[in-house]
Design a protein around this motif. Sequence first.
Motif, short mmCIF file in Angstrom:
data_model
loop_
_atom_site.label_atom_id
_atom_site.label_comp_id
_atom_site.label_asym_id
_atom_site.label_seq_id
_atom_site.Cartn_x
_atom_site.Cartn_y
_atom_site.Cartn_z
N ILE A 191 5.25 12.22 -5.96
CA ILE A 191 3.93 12.05 -5.33
C ILE A 191 2.87 12.93 -6.00
CG2 ILE A 191 4.21 13.74 -3.44
CD1 ILE A 191 3.05 10.39 -2.49
N SER A 210 0.88 -1.17 0.00
CA SER A 210 0.00 0.00 0.00
C SER A 210 0.92 1.22 0.00
CB SER A 210 -0.87 0.00 1.27
OG SER A 210 -0.07 0.30 2.41
N SER A 211 0.37 2.39 0.24
CA SER A 211 1.23 3.58 0.33
C SER A 211 2.22 3.45 1.47
CB SER A 211 0.38 4.83 0.56
OG SER A 211 -0.46 5.06 -0.53
N SER A 223 3.08 9.41 3.63
CA SER A 223 4.24 8.55 3.43
C SER A 223 5.55 9.30 3.16
CB SER A 223 3.96 7.56 2.29
OG SER A 223 3.61 8.26 1.12
N LYS A 231 -6.49 6.88 6.70
CA LYS A 231 -5.69 6.27 5.62
C LYS A 231 -4.39 5.74 6.19
CE LYS A 231 -7.50 9.02 1.86
NZ LYS A 231 -7.23 9.58 0.56
N VAL A 232 -3.74 4.87 5.42
CA VAL A 232 -2.39 4.43 5.79
C VAL A 232 -1.43 5.07 4.79
CG1 VAL A 232 -3.17 2.29 6.83
CG2 VAL A 232 -2.55 2.29 4.40
N PRO A 233 -0.17 5.25 5.17
CA PRO A 233 0.45 4.88 6.45
C PRO A 233 0.30 5.93 7.54
CG PRO A 233 2.11 5.81 5.00
CD PRO A 233 0.82 5.80 4.22
N1 LIG Z 1 -0.96 10.76 0.32
C1 LIG Z 1 -1.13 9.64 1.21
C2 LIG Z 1 -2.02 8.60 0.52
C3 LIG Z 1 -2.50 7.58 1.50
C4 LIG Z 1 -3.52 6.63 0.86
O1 LIG Z 1 -4.24 6.99 -0.09
N2 LIG Z 1 -3.59 5.43 1.43
C5 LIG Z 1 -4.59 4.47 0.96
C6 LIG Z 1 -3.98 3.08 0.83
S1 LIG Z 1 -2.74 3.02 -0.44
C7 LIG Z 1 -5.67 4.35 2.03
O2 LIG Z 1 -5.37 4.30 3.21
N3 LIG Z 1 -6.92 4.30 1.61
C8 LIG Z 1 -8.03 4.09 2.49
C9 LIG Z 1 -9.15 5.04 2.25
O3 LIG Z 1 -9.00 5.94 1.42
O4 LIG Z 1 -10.18 4.85 2.88
C10 LIG Z 1 0.25 9.04 1.55
O5 LIG Z 1 1.10 8.97 0.65
O6 LIG Z 1 0.48 8.69 2.71
#
Ligand SMILES: N[C@@H](CCC(=O)N[C@@H](CS)C(=O)NCC(=O)O)C(=O)O
Length: 202
Positions: A99, A10-11, A65, A51-53
């Motif tokens: 990014i 994932s991210s 991230s 969201k992660v991370p």
């Molecule tokens: N800009 C953020 C993007 C984080 C992101 O989009 N994470 C996704 C997983 S790859 C997530 O947690 N999605 C869950 C959601 O949107 O509900 C980063 O780079 O940390």
Amino acid sequence: MITIYGSPRSSSGRCFWCLEEIGKTYEAKPLNFKEKDHKSPAYLKINPNGKVPTLTDDDFVIWESIAINFYLAETYKPELLGLDNKQHGLVQQWSLWGITELQPPIIGAFIQLVFVPEERRDNGIIEKAMAKIPGLLKVLNDALEGKSYLVGDDFTLADLNAASIVSLCSEIKFDLTAYKNIQIWLAQISERPAFKKYQKLH
Ligand SMILES: N[C@@H](CCC(=O)N[C@@H](CS)C(=O)NCC(=O)O)C(=O)O
């Protein structure tokens, strides 16, 4: 104690890779998206985006991230940020370019091709994304002409953050044959012991 939330696929992946580069012990906490672990009140307390991370280092909490990787490098392996202010600026340049410019079309295509079932795919999104990627990869390929790494003579966060995005090209079946410098760069980076450890986490 360092804790990273999210899965290496994932991210969070680029943060796992960075943690392997700095060589610190850490605890991984995968979240079950189907069970909505990332929207639980306990998790929203540390990351209100759901969201992660997210990374915690004792009682310090940080999300996004790229910001996490800058924090880790600055705290535990500053040479990953380059050797002077100019290199530091360029490391930020490539990380932010990755990014904000390169990731959106690659992730746009990735979501459609990997997560959306074929019958519900939006081919318009895929076509638009695929049309944007070559110009961006040309910028990267040209920057790598005659160089092993993006900034200075050594591997930095610029390489890690950019490569973590470019490596998704294989998942969206984007052919990198025309981008020789990128291919050589990725092959060299993938020999890094920390990268190999990170790959084993998948
Ligand atoms: N800009 C953020 C993007 C984080 C992101 O989009 N994470 C996704 C997983 S790859 C997530 O947690 N999605 C869950 C959601 O949107 O509900 C980063 O780079 O940390």
